[in-house]
Design an enzyme around this catalytic site. Structure first.
Site, mmCIF file in Angstrom:
data_model
loop_
_atom_site.group_PDB
_atom_site.id
_atom_site.type_symbol
_atom_site.label_atom_id
_atom_site.label_comp_id
_atom_site.label_asym_id
_atom_site.label_seq_id
_atom_site.Cartn_x
_atom_site.Cartn_y
_atom_site.Cartn_z
ATOM 1 N N GLY A 69 0.809 -1.199 0.000
ATOM 2 C CA GLY A 69 0.000 0.000 0.000
ATOM 3 C C GLY A 69 0.852 1.264 0.000
ATOM 4 N N SER A 194 -4.416 -1.388 0.618
ATOM 5 C CA SER A 194 -3.448 -2.406 1.004
ATOM 6 C C SER A 194 -4.172 -3.650 1.477
ATOM 7 C CB SER A 194 -2.536 -1.866 2.114
ATOM 8 O OG SER A 194 -1.475 -2.745 2.375
ATOM 9 N N CYS A 320 4.438 8.063 24.370
ATOM 10 C CA CYS A 320 5.206 7.179 25.250
ATOM 11 C C CYS A 320 5.214 5.753 24.701
ATOM 12 C CB CYS A 320 4.617 7.190 26.649
ATOM 13 S SG CYS A 320 4.418 8.830 27.321
#
Length: 460
Positions: A69, A194, A320
């Site tokens: 993709g 994709s 994080c």
């Protein structure tokens, strides 16, 4: 183990597995050759192209198969820009496009082109009017995803396509997240997708270029796939991709309704189960199986690890995570909380029992992570002491700067300010988001001797 990361990749569909195994025996030859084995391979390739084109809603000779993709996006953007180079070199993208589109835009800009990023609202959707306003006389191409990969928000493709068509500008639609659920509406010009997003094998992408769209393939020429995807076709994977796309479409309407009900359970029950949580993305115009939320005072990487230990595979757009120290560009563009971010994307066939178990496990998991970080309790309030305060969070990563802010906001009187010093890029997004969630006033930021100072005024 409950797999809740379908927006990254869907498990291989049984039809894809069957088609892949069959075509390994029948589709190994070169489809460009005229002998028997080559003709058989060509028949398989043509049938796969017809099936994929029917699912997309285009002509078979408008669709080519690419190695991924991402390659489809890069080839589509580069070819469309090159085909319209006499018009100009201005490219329009939304601020929440997939990284493959944004990387293509960066490459175009590095080559001397110009790029306009259209902002989004807090749900992650573009304003069609803003897209129309971004169109210029030298605009060569506009790009817009059909649905966002991180928060599931569907984009107003039909409205934007209409504005682009009126201006004579082609619109490229990244349909990776939505094509398995249905055709993309609107008068778009180019489309990419994709296979591993709908249960096909990885390593197969689609690039559609409508007839009449100026397109100049870039790179060395190749006679395969209309010159738009060089290299020997991975025929077994292509056959499996097309077969699985047809299969999931046949199940799409019923499964979409079932998954929407499951994600609605999460969206509606989560705020009552977990304090200080923000559910992000459009509540209505969104993909069936995607729900994304962010938890205050939570380390996103730790939360994902704890959920993995509890038997749930989820992903995150939080700053994080092990792969980045900056917030996801999608959450940043939306202006929502990034810390403790979790994306739950349910694959077709997800049992309702898995969702119920997730809702049982999540509150205790979040509470345990917050406790480890020393986060304040939801009802905790410190006595007022007067004066302004400075919180030095230099060198400390999210969510620590926000946790420290929450601990001391009650130490200043109403009207007093807290100045948070931080060198973590996530603070630029998470501190304003915390203020909005907790009813405090975000004053702004200013340079500091170290890092940046973020000013918060206590309102209540």
């Amino acid at each position: 183990m409950a797999y809740f990361d379908a927006a990254s990749a869907v498990p291989l569909h049984p039809v894809a597995r069957q088609a892949l195994q069959a075509s390994l025996d029948e589709g190994w030859a070169d489809p460009a050759r005229l002998y028997r084995e080559g003709r058989r391979a060509r028949m398989l390739l043509d049938a796969a192209r017809e099936a994929a084109a029917e699912a997309v809603g285009c002509r078979a000779d408008e669709l080519v198969f690419t190695p991924s993709g991402t390659r489809a996006v890069h080839s589509g953007v580069a070819g469309a820009l090159a085909g319209r180079r006499r018009t100009g070199s201005h490219l329009i993208v939304s601020a929440v496009e997939h990284s493959s589109v944004l990387h293509a835009a960066e490459a175009h800009e590095a080559d001397g082109g110009t790029v306009t990023q259209v902002p989004v609202d807090r749900t992650g959707a573009v304003d069609p009017g803003a897209c129309a306003d971004a169109l210029r006389d030298d605009t060569a191409l506009a790009c817009l995803q059909s649905a966002n990969h991180e928060v599931g928000t569907e984009q107003p493709v039909a409205e934007v396509a209409e504005a682009c068509r009126a201006a004579g500008v082609p619109l490229l639609v990244d349909a990776a997240q939505s094509l398995g659920w249905g055709r993309v509406t609107g008068d778009w010009s180019l489309l990419t997708a994709s296979a591993h997003k709908w249960g096909g094998p990885s390593g197969v992408g689609l690039l559609v270029v409508r007839k009449g769209v100026r397109f100049a393939p870039q790179g060395p020429g190749d006679e395969r796939e209309s010159g738009r995807a060089p290299g020997f076709e991975n025929l077994p994977a292509i056959v499996a991709a097309a077969a699985s796309l047809r299969a999931v479409r046949a199940e799409a309407a019923e499964e979409a309704a079932r998954l929407r009900e499951l994600t609605d359970r999460i969206r509606t029950r989560l705020p009552a189960l977990v304090p200080d949580v923000e559910v992000v993305g459009d509540p209505v115009r969104r993909l069936p199986g995607v729900v994304t939320f962010s938890c205050l005072y939570v380390d996103g990487e730790t939360l994902l690890h704890e959920l993995d230990r509890a038997g749930f595979s989820v992903s995150s757009g939080s700053s994080c995570t092990s792969s980045t120290l900056t917030p996801s560009h999608v959450l940043r563009a939306m202006g929502v909380l990034s810390e403790g971010n979790v994306r739950v994307s349910l694959p077709p066939g997800t049992p309702a029992e898995d969702v119920e178990r997730f809702l049982e496990v999540l509150p205790g998991t979040v509470a345990a992570v917050r406790e480890k970080l020393g986060a304040p309790a939801a009802t905790e309030a410190a006595p007022e002491t007067g004066g302004d305060l400075v919180v030095d969070a230099i060198g400390r990563r999210c969510p620590v700067p926000v946790i420290e802010l929450a601990k001391v906001i009650g130490d200043v009187p109403v009207g007093g300010t807290v100045r948070v010093l931080s060198d973590d890029e996530a603070a630029r997004l998470d501190i304003p988001a915390w203020c909005e969630m907790r009813g405090q006033e975000y004053v702004g930021e200013e340079p500091a001797e170290r890092g940046t100072a973020y000013l918060v005024r206590r309102v209540s």
